[in-house]
Design an enzyme around this catalytic site. Sequence first.
Site, PDB file in Angstrom:
ATOM      1  N   GLU A 297      -3.690  -0.283   7.389  1.00  0.00           N
ATOM      2  CA  GLU A 297      -2.594   0.303   6.619  1.00  0.00           C
ATOM      3  C   GLU A 297      -2.883   1.804   6.572  1.00  0.00           C
ATOM      4  OE1 GLU A 297      -0.331   0.091   2.312  1.00  0.00           O
ATOM      5  OE2 GLU A 297      -2.487   0.057   2.433  1.00  0.00           O
TER       6      GLU A 297
ATOM      7  N   ASP B   5      -6.451 -10.053   3.807  1.00  0.00           N
ATOM      8  CA  ASP B   5      -6.329  -8.673   3.354  1.00  0.00           C
ATOM      9  C   ASP B   5      -7.736  -8.190   3.025  1.00  0.00           C
ATOM     10  OD1 ASP B   5      -5.021  -6.314   2.208  1.00  0.00           O
ATOM     11  OD2 ASP B   5      -3.294  -7.638   1.964  1.00  0.00           O
TER      12      ASP B   5
ATOM     13  N   HIS C 184       5.165  -6.203   0.620  1.00  0.00           N
ATOM     14  CA  HIS C 184       5.088  -6.396  -0.835  1.00  0.00           C
ATOM     15  C   HIS C 184       5.144  -5.086  -1.621  1.00  0.00           C
ATOM     16  CE1 HIS C 184       1.154  -5.278   0.464  1.00  0.00           C
ATOM     17  NE2 HIS C 184       0.753  -5.108  -0.776  1.00  0.00           N
ATOM     18  N   ASP C 185       5.143  -3.950  -0.925  1.00  0.00           N
ATOM     19  CA  ASP C 185       5.230  -2.650  -1.613  1.00  0.00           C
ATOM     20  C   ASP C 185       6.598  -1.991  -1.456  1.00  0.00           C
ATOM     21  OD1 ASP C 185       2.521  -2.730  -2.329  1.00  0.00           O
ATOM     22  OD2 ASP C 185       1.901  -1.696  -0.496  1.00  0.00           O
TER      23      ASP C 185
ATOM     24  N   ASP D  91      -6.504  -2.658   3.953  1.00  0.00           N
ATOM     25  CA  ASP D  91      -5.779  -1.942   2.911  1.00  0.00           C
ATOM     26  C   ASP D  91      -6.204  -0.465   2.884  1.00  0.00           C
ATOM     27  OD1 ASP D  91      -4.008  -2.301   0.525  1.00  0.00           O
ATOM     28  OD2 ASP D  91      -5.764  -1.587  -0.557  1.00  0.00           O
TER      29      ASP D  91
HETATM   30  O1  TEU Z   1      -0.843   0.164  -0.749  1.00  0.00           O
HETATM   31  C1  TEU Z   1      -1.205   1.482  -0.478  1.00  0.00           C
HETATM   32  C2  TEU Z   1      -0.205   2.503  -0.627  1.00  0.00           C
HETATM   33  O2  TEU Z   1      -0.152   3.434   0.121  1.00  0.00           O
HETATM   34  C3  TEU Z   1       0.628   2.565  -1.800  1.00  0.00           C
HETATM   35  O3  TEU Z   1       0.900   3.906  -2.053  1.00  0.00           O
HETATM   36  C4  TEU Z   1       1.875   1.901  -1.587  1.00  0.00           C
HETATM   37  O4  TEU Z   1       2.578   2.531  -0.586  1.00  0.00           O
HETATM   38  C5  TEU Z   1       2.523   1.991  -2.913  1.00  0.00           C
HETATM   39  O5  TEU Z   1       2.556   0.690  -3.338  1.00  0.00           O
HETATM   40  C6  TEU Z   1       3.821   2.673  -2.877  1.00  0.00           C
HETATM   41  O6  TEU Z   1       4.504   2.569  -4.014  1.00  0.00           O
HETATM   42  C7  TEU Z   1      -1.868  -0.766  -0.714  1.00  0.00           C
HETATM   43  C8  TEU Z   1      -1.341  -2.117  -1.082  1.00  0.00           C
HETATM   44  O7  TEU Z   1      -0.418  -2.534  -0.119  1.00  0.00           O
HETATM   45  C9  TEU Z   1      -0.783  -2.053  -2.467  1.00  0.00           C
HETATM   46  O8  TEU Z   1      -0.164  -3.246  -2.845  1.00  0.00           O
HETATM   47  C10 TEU Z   1      -1.923  -1.719  -3.391  1.00  0.00           C
HETATM   48  O9  TEU Z   1      -1.440  -1.534  -4.682  1.00  0.00           O
HETATM   49  C11 TEU Z   1      -2.672  -0.472  -2.951  1.00  0.00           C
HETATM   50  O10 TEU Z   1      -2.943  -0.442  -1.563  1.00  0.00           O
HETATM   51  C12 TEU Z   1      -4.009  -0.385  -3.638  1.00  0.00           C
HETATM   52  O11 TEU Z   1      -4.888  -1.341  -3.137  1.00  0.00           O
END
Ligand code: TEU
Length: 557
Positions: free
Chosen positions: A257, A99, A331-332, A203
């Site tokens: 992403e 990542d 994970h989100d 990310d």
């Molecule tokens: O997530 C980015 C993101 O767009 C977030 O808005 C995500 O969709 C959010 O968790 C929605 O509730 C990335 C990572 O995947 C996330 O785990 C991190 O917290 C974030 O970037 C900051 O680095």
Amino acid sequence: MKHTDWYKDAIIYQIYPRSFCDSNNDGMGDIQGIISKIDYLKNLGINCIWLSPVYDSPQEDNGYDISDYYSIYKPFGTMDDLKELINKLHENGIRLIMDLVVNHTSSEHKWFKEALKDSNSKYRNYYYFKKGKGKNYNRPPNNWTGFFGGTTWERVGNSPYYYLHLFAKGQPDLNWENEEVRKEVKNILKFYLDMGVDGFRCDVITLISKKQDFKNRAPTLALCGKDAYVNGPRLHEFLHELYLDVYSNYDCMTVGETVLSTLNEAKELTIPSREELSMVFNFDHTNVDNFFGVKWIERKFNLKRFKKIFSKWQNGMYEVNGWNSLFIENHDQRRSPGRFNTSLDNEYKDISSKMLASTYFLMQGTPFIYQGQELGMTNGDFKTIDDFKDVETHNIDKMRKEIPILRPILNKSLFRESRDNARTPFQWDDSEFAGFSTITPWIQVNKNKKEINAKKELQDENSLLYYYQKLIKLRKEYKIIKTGKYNDLLPNSKYIFAYNRKENNEELVVISNFSKKNIKCKLLSKYKEYKLLLSNYEDNDNTILKPYETRILYREG
Ligand code: TEU
């Protein structure tokens, strides 16, 4: 070294290290834990891993806040453990992508600490510091709001200055306009590529270029100021620069992403001749059940809308030779059982999860499986707000308490949408801590570990786990899954998702019933001579699809 497109044959498994396997029984997963499970991963058939951040970090956002890019967070292990992991994976024919979190660092990073300590330090210009407004500068520099709720600005003590953070307070945004910052990023990339890493999941990469006016934007319900910081003016230039100076010298891949990107923007990022990214994650399909891309505002799932999104991205990317990633969990996101019209009832849970799996897995692009998805792991059973660990969940809970008009919406969605739902410990077996650890883990184990766990599924040839193994085999065996053109066969059906992949006279057909009813389907007799490659039922009828039935059919060219 030749830069190839191996990523088009990759089947990628995402590991969230905190929650995968705890080898030293401190309640948190670690790199040695992952090493101990390589046989499991190999048996599943995946050939690449995306490892969520393992770098040193105060863990305000579980590692997405990096304080040192060149060392490993101690509870996860050491740099030697990482090297061992890479070597052992490679020996087993599995690649590893890391990542890459470089839109922001942690506020504990030495660059940021220097920047705070001395406003004349060169590190001040590694970030965005802007003067506040109003008497005594007590208002932030502008009205932008961020991803975890509230303003994107945090005041530096009592000084006139604020720093920009699109995510948590502990995640200050890096200033990519500064060439020094880009050099630092390139050095990080080279360090890991030289170590043997095969690529990066980048990310929030679409946020790295900000419009430099820093003016107020028209207020919005969701993210205010997003036109200033999403897909900014120099995004393509920055990515191309990384490609030329780093990626092109290695046989590596990148997956961006690309939050909030439209199809056109995403095309520009992945058209190979533009040399920016190998592929993108788009979130249109995971936004199918909310309004305005805001997950807190629920919208009823609608299959026709779901299909339309896939057709748009499948065909759009195909036309320009771009490349999609295929996923339903990460994970989100909350867990998929019970989502996208699948069922949580005992009778249909696995059947409908298999149906969803067939449907997304055989489209064009690189499929991803998020740890535990292959078992059908479900959302956590959290009872009170104190059960949650996620910074986003707690920030939104604060908003819920402070802003009364948001309360009714957030009361309904906070628990359902918390990212911790996908972060509970991996269920290896039915023991007290699910075989993840021998002591109480950092976050609670799901109660359903008895019914849902790897040990049990490995003993049952009809399990979801083995279904994923079969899907992976199909992808390896049938080249048409990589190259065939996608076509929605029934765009108007409310219940059936049917598509084919075609190339010359060869054809692969996927037919899925997204409902609990028996559904008459004319396509079944049309394709009755085709070979049935896989289904989630043992007997298949020529006119009726059973509840959540899926069939994968094939005809040679
Ligand atoms: O997530 C980015 C993101 O767009 C977030 O808005 C995500 O969709 C959010 O968790 C929605 O509730 C990335 C990572 O995947 C996330 O785990 C991190 O917290 C974030 O970037 C900051 O680095």
